[in-house]
Design an enzyme around this catalytic site. Structure first.
Site, PDB file in Angstrom:
ATOM      1  N   GLU A  57       0.816  -1.167  -0.003  1.00 23.16           N
ATOM      2  CA  GLU A  57      -0.020  -0.058  -0.069  1.00 23.16           C
ATOM      3  C   GLU A  57       0.859   1.048   0.086  1.00 23.16           C
ATOM      4  OE1 GLU A  57      -2.255  -3.380   1.486  1.00 23.16           O
ATOM      5  OE2 GLU A  57      -0.250  -2.472   2.001  1.00 23.16           O
ATOM      6  N   HIS A 126     -10.858  -6.077   8.505  1.00 24.11           N
ATOM      7  CA  HIS A 126     -11.655  -5.795   7.427  1.00 24.11           C
ATOM      8  C   HIS A 126     -12.845  -5.003   7.830  1.00 24.11           C
ATOM      9  CE1 HIS A 126      -9.283  -9.434   6.493  1.00 24.11           C
ATOM     10  NE2 HIS A 126      -9.465  -9.256   5.094  1.00 24.11           N
TER      11      HIS A 126
END
Length: 334
Positions: A57, A126
């Site tokens: 990322e 998540h």
């Protein structure tokens, strides 16, 4: 359209309108994204415009910052908002400061999309809502839609913006609106007013809130999934609440907030993220600063707990209509 279809359509329109727009991230190309937000876009626009990136990322956002300085308008996907932290240094130290540190010679016109929030049994890694961390950073803009129509218009505005925009997508709303009750079937966007999404281009200006329910008794400030929870609470309690969908947190439509609270004299703030230093604290402070003499009761906050995301107690953590309804009643009892 569903929200996921509206997001896909927005990116498709942006790619067709502007050759500077480029899309990349984990699994966004060949696979079409873990939630199918970019499904079919690589086949339509080619592998040079829509391509996959490694699981890195920090590298994804760093490349986007460089591409933006070079004249591109990258739209990158962080697969889940929980994974955005490795990219925080690039967002905070590079993207957010680019325009200021160069005196306007360079800027960072990047859009970082990320599914966020809980309610789908995604577990601790998540399901997080990190918007409060990034709204603290000067130079970053933060957008959170609550329906398909807004999702498309706001995403197109974000892509066209010359500053870095974090576009958090409530994944609980991807395929239907949420009524706040986990024991009820998921409702479809079919027939919902905000699911009528034109195929052609349109943009919704950043920094403009929307009154989703007019009322006289109390103002409810919410965004994303919590807009639907607030609407359910107002309906189930019968309280004449005015529900404001903020749509963008930074820039914030303070004038819309002031106008509503001046009318109702009461305010309840709702968000899914943890309470301490959540964005609701900023909203409560602004209401107190600007609407003190109109307030007839303290500002209430209904939020998640001050704990790591408790997967096993997800639905107790998640603000629902009962908790919001209780806050509405408390404000009216004073």
């Amino acid at each position: 359209m569903t929200m996921i279809e509206a997001i896909n359509n927005a990116i498709d329109v942006a790619l067709a309108r502007d050759p500077a727009v480029t899309v990349f991230g984990q699994d966004v190309g060949y696979f079409g994204g873990v939630f199918r937000a970019t499904d079919g876009l690589q086949r339509k626009h080619g592998i040079r415009r829509v391509f996959d990136a490694p699981i890195a990322e920090g590298g994804i956002v760093a490349v986007a910052v460089g591409m933006g300085a070079y004249g591109k308008r990258p739209v990158v996907e962080i697969q889940f908002a929980d994974y955005i932290y490795p990219a925080a240094d690039q967002l905070i130290s590079e993207a957010a400061r680019m325009r200021y540190r160069t005196g306007g010679d360079w800027w960072s016109p990047i859009t970082v999309r990320a599914p966020y929030g809980g309610g789908i049994y995604g577990g601790q890694t998540h399901s997080q809502s990190p918007e409060g961390i990034f709204t603290h950073v000067a130079g970053l803009k933060t957008v959170i839609p609550s329906n398909p129509y807004d999702a498309k218009g706001l995403l197109l505005a974000a892509i066209e913006d010359d500053d870095p925009v974090l576009f958090f997508e409530p994944k609980r709303l991807y395929n239907g609106p949420f009524d706040g009750h986990h024991d009820r079937p998921i409702r479809s966007w079919s027939g919902h007013a905000d699911s009528e999404v034109p195929e052609e281009y349109y943009a919704i200006p950043l920094g403009k809130a929307k009154v989703t329910r007019a009322g006289e008794a109390v103002t409810v400030l919410a965004y994303g999934t919590m807009v639907h929870v607030a609407l359910a609470a107002a309906s189930e309690t019968g309280i004449d609440a005015e529900v404001i969908d903020l749509r963008t947190l930074i820039p914030l439509d303070l004038e819309a907030i002031k106008a509503s609270v001046a009318k109702t004299g009461r305010c309840v703030v709702v968000h899914e993220a943890t309470r301490t230093c959540g964005f609701g604290a900023e909203l409560a402070a602004l209401v107190q600063e600007h609407c003190f003499f109109e307030l007839e009761a303290p500002v209430e906050r209904v939020t998640g707990w001050d704990t790591p995301y408790p997967h096993i107690f997800e639905w107790e953590y998640f603000p629902g209509p009962a908790r919001v309804g209780a806050a509405l009643r408390r404000t009216l009892e004073i």
